[in-house]
Scaffold this active site. Structure first.
Site, mmCIF file in Angstrom:
data_model
loop_
_atom_site.group_PDB
_atom_site.id
_atom_site.type_symbol
_atom_site.label_atom_id
_atom_site.label_comp_id
_atom_site.label_asym_id
_atom_site.label_seq_id
_atom_site.Cartn_x
_atom_site.Cartn_y
_atom_site.Cartn_z
ATOM 1 C CD GLU A 1 0.861 0.289 2.977
ATOM 2 O OE1 GLU A 1 0.857 1.550 2.958
ATOM 3 O OE2 GLU A 1 1.840 -0.384 3.364
ATOM 4 C CD GLU B 1 7.333 1.880 -0.757
ATOM 5 O OE1 GLU B 1 8.081 1.053 -1.293
ATOM 6 O OE2 GLU B 1 7.602 3.093 -0.681
#
Lengths: 352, 352
Positions: free
Chosen positions: A175, A318
């Site tokens: 994310e 991430e």
């Protein structure tokens, strides 16, 4: 809702018969029993979830869901909002942490705009599934509508389905979204029953007054919206984020397809809490790659009763921790399938 | 002794200027500062030891030193002595844990007979540097002569030199030898000043009475031989093992050549203690891949002031933990050298 209900119907509990089968094989390999510790536990967990001893090539894949958060208007992050879309461009150019660490596995990285507050020109590699240009500010009302919450879950489910169809047998949500630790803390507080202060951290680098303010903002959002802890969709739409919904959806669809999922850090584990509240059998399909320094992460992991593999003081997100987790899980399956047995190698086993 | 003194003269302290240079670069990459935690620490440690930001291809290599231990006559292991040579054949056939985990990196595996109690027929891949067919039983007198102790160190140094000449920039010692945790506990107790009971564990799987007996055997060996804690060669020859000497030698030569070394578990860390007592600058060149379940391992790591990267409950040895460590260290250098900077990627940095 029909599609979501269909996915939930397809999820079955993991199969302990497969776990025992893996254990028997591990105990016959040329090593003292149990001497590879949690690597053996990983292999068993994978096998029980995927119901196969040898999944072959895993094609590990990280799907990065990028979205913005209206609550950044309250000044809850050390970085400005535009960093979300700038980082999306960095992902597409291959310059971000997740690109570099995924290449080490190697693992595929897919980048999905599920709600970035920026109009991207047509971009090769960017998967456009924008629900809205960021959520609404949750201190003023719900972050999104209930319909949008379902929609965000289905975006994640679609991406998981595509990855599985393409051969992926080990999946991780990633994310990016300035403000997303604020939403993750709100969701974690409501779903686990911890106080906001217990599950809120400094995100990308707030100072102490910044942290105090962030906690107050989350408390306000919860008291304005009154999310119902027994209704995960209510929690997601009132104090969640589009990427949290997409992560939950990715997990649910992966479980339905028996594809084990590696959680990265705090955000993906908060998404997993939503998935778990929608279906209790989800937890058996999950790996926790690492323990993030965000305090809410441990609370969410404890709730799911999952122990992280790594503890490296990471807090980038991430999907970076998940990429490292991929390496360990793949290694555990190589041990299971490629090591010689005592009899095949002519090695004397202990006699007791 | 001349060759050993020459190696020791070549070892220089690591260079903190390089560490700072690495830190500056890490802080400019597109991630919140410090957010990759111990991965950033790894990159800095590597750079300070190797004195280069980008070593290029690392050609990671595990050199497995196999040797037998006369002290197995005392019944200190759960496995019979012949397993040492059987496992050497397993290494050569590619069926052992280290073969499988090294292939995951991928890393090269070299297998050295530094003192196995078995006459191997000419075997492709086996590096024959046998000092003697196993050490003598240390409860009856020194495990080896002082000259053999030096010889074992030089075997390790030779292998490290060859690997470095072949391009290896990340090296790990591995080991195989029934009884070698007994020697490692003896060496660790003497060099760290801990009691034998504090640094002795169940090895490949002793029960409680077996552990008690192992502790008594080590105490007897120390009281019979009276090794001088201030003379690492005295300790090695009286209560050590050929693989412990070779590991120490590998580390010393690698340090002289500025090739960072990844310690696996208890045995390789005990070897590192010997190397460290021969030259205090050794510690800066070392990584600890993981925390073994052997209690002496933590004592040895504390003595060297090195924190392990992984904690997976492993206790297989062979270099298996080091292979996993290779992956993390290589990943840390990829981060350092391949990630975009804030300015190159057009990402807004935080403003404080």
């Amino acid at each position: 809702m029909e599609r979501l209900e269909e996915i939930l119907r397809q999820i079955e509990p993991i199969d302990p018969t497969w776990s025992r089968r893996a254990q028997e094989r591990l105990d016959d390999l040329t090593k003292p029993r149990g001497s590879l510790g949690r690597l053996e536990e990983c292999a068993q967990r994978y096998v029980a979830a995927a119901r196969t001893m040898d999944p072959g090539e895993l094609w590990p894949t990280v799907i990065v869901f990028a979205a913005d958060h209206g609550v950044t208007d309250e000044g809850v992050s050390a970085y400005p909002k535009e960093v979300t879309h700038q980082m999306v461009l960095n992902f597409l150019a291959g310059g971000a942490g997740i690109n570099v660490l995924a290449a080490q596995v190697p693992a595929e990285v897919k980048v999905v705009d599920v709600g970035v507050a920026h109009d991207f020109p047509e971009k090769p590699g960017l998967i456009g599934r924008k629900i809205a240009p960021g959520t609404d500010n949750m201190v003023l009302g719900p972050a999104m509508s209930r319909a949008q919450a379902v929609q965000s879950i289905l975006v994640g489910a679609d991406l998981a389905a595509e990855a599985a169809e393409a051969g992926c047998r080990l999946l991780a949500p990633g994310e990016m979204g300035i403000g997303n630790t604020t939403a993750a803390s709100a969701v974690t507080a409501v779903l686990t029953g911890h106080s906001v202060a217990e599950v809120t951290g400094k995100g990308t680098g707030l100072d102490e007054p910044g942290l105090k303010h962030k906690i107050e903002v989350i408390q306000r959002a919860i008291s304005v919206n009154k999310p119902d802890a027994d209704d995960p969709l209510d929690v997601l739409h009132k104090v969640g984020g589009f990427e949290l919904g997409a992560i939950a959806g990715l997990i649910l669809e992966a479980c339905a397809r028996r594809v084990p999922v590696v959680m990265d850090g705090f955000i993906s584990t908060a998404g997993a809490l939503i998935a778990h509240r929608l279906h209790p059998d989800v937890a058996g399909y999950l790996f926790a790659a690492h323990r993030s320094v965000e305090p809410g992460h441990q609370a969410a992991l404890d709730d799911l009763a999952i122990k992280p593999l790594l503890d490296l003081g990471m807090r980038l997100g991430e999907g970076t921790g998940a990429a490292l987790g991929f390496m360990l899980i793949r290694a555990s399956l190589a041990v299971l399938n490629e090591m010689a047995t005592f009899s095949s190698a002519g090695v004397t086993d202990r006699t007791d």
